[in-house]
Design a protein around this motif. Sequence first.
Motif, short mmCIF file in Angstrom:
data_model
loop_
_atom_site.label_atom_id
_atom_site.label_comp_id
_atom_site.label_asym_id
_atom_site.label_seq_id
_atom_site.Cartn_x
_atom_site.Cartn_y
_atom_site.Cartn_z
N VAL A 65 -6.63 4.74 14.72
CA VAL A 65 -6.11 5.73 15.65
C VAL A 65 -4.94 6.47 15.00
CG1 VAL A 65 -4.55 4.05 16.74
CG2 VAL A 65 -5.19 6.11 17.98
N GLN A 66 -4.85 7.75 15.30
CA GLN A 66 -3.74 8.54 14.79
C GLN A 66 -3.10 9.24 15.98
OE1 GLN A 66 -4.75 11.68 11.96
NE2 GLN A 66 -2.88 11.26 10.83
N TYR A 67 -1.94 8.71 16.42
CA TYR A 67 -1.18 9.34 17.48
C TYR A 67 -0.47 10.57 16.93
CZ TYR A 67 -2.12 4.98 19.90
OH TYR A 67 -2.76 3.90 20.47
N PRO A 68 -0.17 11.54 17.75
CA PRO A 68 0.47 12.76 17.26
C PRO A 68 1.73 12.47 16.46
CG PRO A 68 -0.22 13.02 19.55
CD PRO A 68 -0.45 11.58 19.20
N GLY A 69 1.74 12.97 15.23
CA GLY A 69 2.92 12.81 14.38
C GLY A 69 3.09 11.43 13.77
N GLN A 70 2.11 10.56 13.91
CA GLN A 70 2.25 9.20 13.38
C GLN A 70 1.20 8.90 12.32
OE1 GLN A 70 2.75 6.05 16.23
NE2 GLN A 70 3.78 7.39 17.71
N HIS A 71 1.41 7.75 11.63
CA HIS A 71 0.46 7.30 10.63
C HIS A 71 -0.85 6.89 11.27
CE1 HIS A 71 3.79 5.70 7.72
NE2 HIS A 71 4.20 6.73 8.38
N LEU A 72 -1.90 6.91 10.49
CA LEU A 72 -3.13 6.25 10.88
C LEU A 72 -2.86 4.75 10.98
CD1 LEU A 72 -5.96 7.80 8.72
CD2 LEU A 72 -6.09 7.37 11.14
N GLN A 73 -3.31 4.14 12.07
CA GLN A 73 -3.11 2.71 12.22
C GLN A 73 -4.38 2.06 12.73
OE1 GLN A 73 -0.51 1.69 15.84
NE2 GLN A 73 0.14 3.76 15.36
N LEU A 74 -4.52 0.78 12.40
CA LEU A 74 -5.73 0.05 12.74
C LEU A 74 -5.73 -0.35 14.22
CD1 LEU A 74 -8.31 -1.30 11.52
CD2 LEU A 74 -6.92 -3.38 11.33
N LEU A 75 -6.84 -0.05 14.90
CA LEU A 75 -7.02 -0.50 16.28
C LEU A 75 -7.71 -1.85 16.33
CD1 LEU A 75 -8.36 2.40 18.55
CD2 LEU A 75 -6.29 1.04 18.88
N LEU A 76 -8.81 -1.96 15.59
CA LEU A 76 -9.57 -3.21 15.56
C LEU A 76 -10.54 -3.17 14.38
CD1 LEU A 76 -12.46 -2.11 16.78
CD2 LEU A 76 -11.33 -2.50 18.97
N LYS A 77 -11.10 -4.34 14.09
CA LYS A 77 -12.02 -4.45 12.96
C LYS A 77 -13.04 -5.55 13.24
CE LYS A 77 -8.54 -7.28 10.64
NZ LYS A 77 -7.57 -7.35 9.51
N TYR A 78 -14.19 -5.42 12.59
CA TYR A 78 -15.25 -6.41 12.71
C TYR A 78 -15.79 -6.75 11.33
CZ TYR A 78 -19.74 -8.56 13.56
OH TYR A 78 -20.80 -9.43 13.54
N PHE A 79 -15.87 -8.06 11.05
CA PHE A 79 -16.46 -8.50 9.80
C PHE A 79 -17.72 -9.32 10.06
CE2 PHE A 79 -12.97 -6.64 8.13
CZ PHE A 79 -11.78 -7.35 8.15
N SER A 80 -17.63 -10.26 11.00
CA SER A 80 -18.77 -11.12 11.32
C SER A 80 -18.45 -11.87 12.61
CB SER A 80 -19.04 -12.12 10.19
OG SER A 80 -17.94 -12.99 10.03
N GLY A 81 -19.44 -12.61 13.12
CA GLY A 81 -19.19 -13.43 14.30
C GLY A 81 -19.44 -12.68 15.59
N ASP A 82 -18.64 -12.98 16.60
CA ASP A 82 -18.79 -12.38 17.93
C ASP A 82 -18.82 -10.86 17.81
OD1 ASP A 82 -17.09 -12.91 21.13
OD2 ASP A 82 -18.68 -11.51 20.56
N PRO A 83 -19.90 -10.21 18.24
CA PRO A 83 -20.00 -8.76 18.07
C PRO A 83 -19.07 -7.96 18.97
CG PRO A 83 -21.88 -9.59 19.29
CD PRO A 83 -21.12 -10.78 18.82
N LEU A 84 -18.45 -8.62 19.93
CA LEU A 84 -17.48 -7.93 20.78
C LEU A 84 -16.08 -8.27 20.27
CD1 LEU A 84 -17.10 -6.15 23.28
CD2 LEU A 84 -16.94 -8.24 24.64
N VAL A 85 -15.40 -7.27 19.76
CA VAL A 85 -14.07 -7.52 19.19
C VAL A 85 -13.02 -6.82 20.02
CG1 VAL A 85 -14.88 -7.88 16.85
CG2 VAL A 85 -14.34 -5.59 17.59
N LYS A 86 -11.89 -7.48 20.13
CA LYS A 86 -10.78 -6.92 20.90
C LYS A 86 -9.68 -6.49 19.93
CE LYS A 86 -11.79 -9.46 25.10
NZ LYS A 86 -12.45 -8.27 25.69
N GLY A 87 -9.07 -5.34 20.25
CA GLY A 87 -8.01 -4.84 19.41
C GLY A 87 -6.71 -4.69 20.19
N ILE A 88 -5.85 -3.86 19.64
CA ILE A 88 -4.56 -3.65 20.28
C ILE A 88 -4.70 -2.69 21.46
CG2 ILE A 88 -3.31 -4.09 18.15
CD1 ILE A 88 -2.96 -1.03 17.87
#
Lengths: 117, 116
Positions: A37-60
Amino acid sequence: AQSVSQHNHHVILSEAASLELGCNYSYGGTVNLFWYVQYPGQHLQLLLKYFSGDPLVKGIKGFEAEFIKSKFSFNLRKPSVQWSDTAEYFCAVNYLISSGSARQLTFGSGTQLTVLP
Amino acid sequence: SQTIHQWPATLVQPVGSPLSLECTVEGTSNPNLYWYRQAAGRGLQLLFYSVGIGQISSEVPQNLSASRPQDRQFILSSKKLLLSDSGFYLCAWSVYGTSGDLREQYFGPGTRLTVT
C-alpha cells in the motif's frame, strides 16, 4: 513474460463499505504473493504476504487476502473501510521459475482506492 | 533497523542533461538492491537489480544505467535525459528465504524526476 493484473484501476467507496480488490497472476507453479500500500506522500509498505499454508492471510489494519490457486488469484479484502484507507494498492508476485525471477517482484498496475467520509 | 535513503527527493532537469540518483541502505550488509520507476496507472517497472558490488542486471533496455560502487550504495544514471525519463524512481532492497525466494521488499522514499 510473467504478469500481474489488477483490473480495478480506481475504486470509490463510502466509509463502512466492504472492499475487494482483484489480483490475478500468470503462472501455475510456485509463487510468493504480496500486497503493498502507498498512502499519499508515504513509502510503499507491506500490507500482507503469502508463501504457503493457510490460503487466507491476515495483514495489518484489518486487511486480509485469499489465495485461490485454481483461479491464479490473490484478492485483497476488508470488511469495512475507513477514510484513512484511501491509498494506492499494489499486488506483487515473486515467480519461482528461475533463480533470476526468484530475485524479483512483478507488480500490478495498482488500484487507487478513494474512501469518502 | 534497516533504512533506505534516496536523494534528491525531487529533481527538475532539462532534456539532454545528465542524471545521478543515489540510494544508500543502512542496517544490513550485502543487500540485493533494486531500482524501479513508478508511472501513474502503470505500477512499478523494475529497471535494474544488483546482487553485489559491480554486479548489475538490467531488465528494460533504456536510456538509463546503474552502478554499485559500494556494498550499500546504488546509483541510477543517465548521460542524456529524455522527456520519457520523467517519473518517480524508487530504490528497494530484499530479504530472501533459504530457498532463494524473495520474502519481502523494502522501499525508499523515492525521487520525483521531471524532465523539461
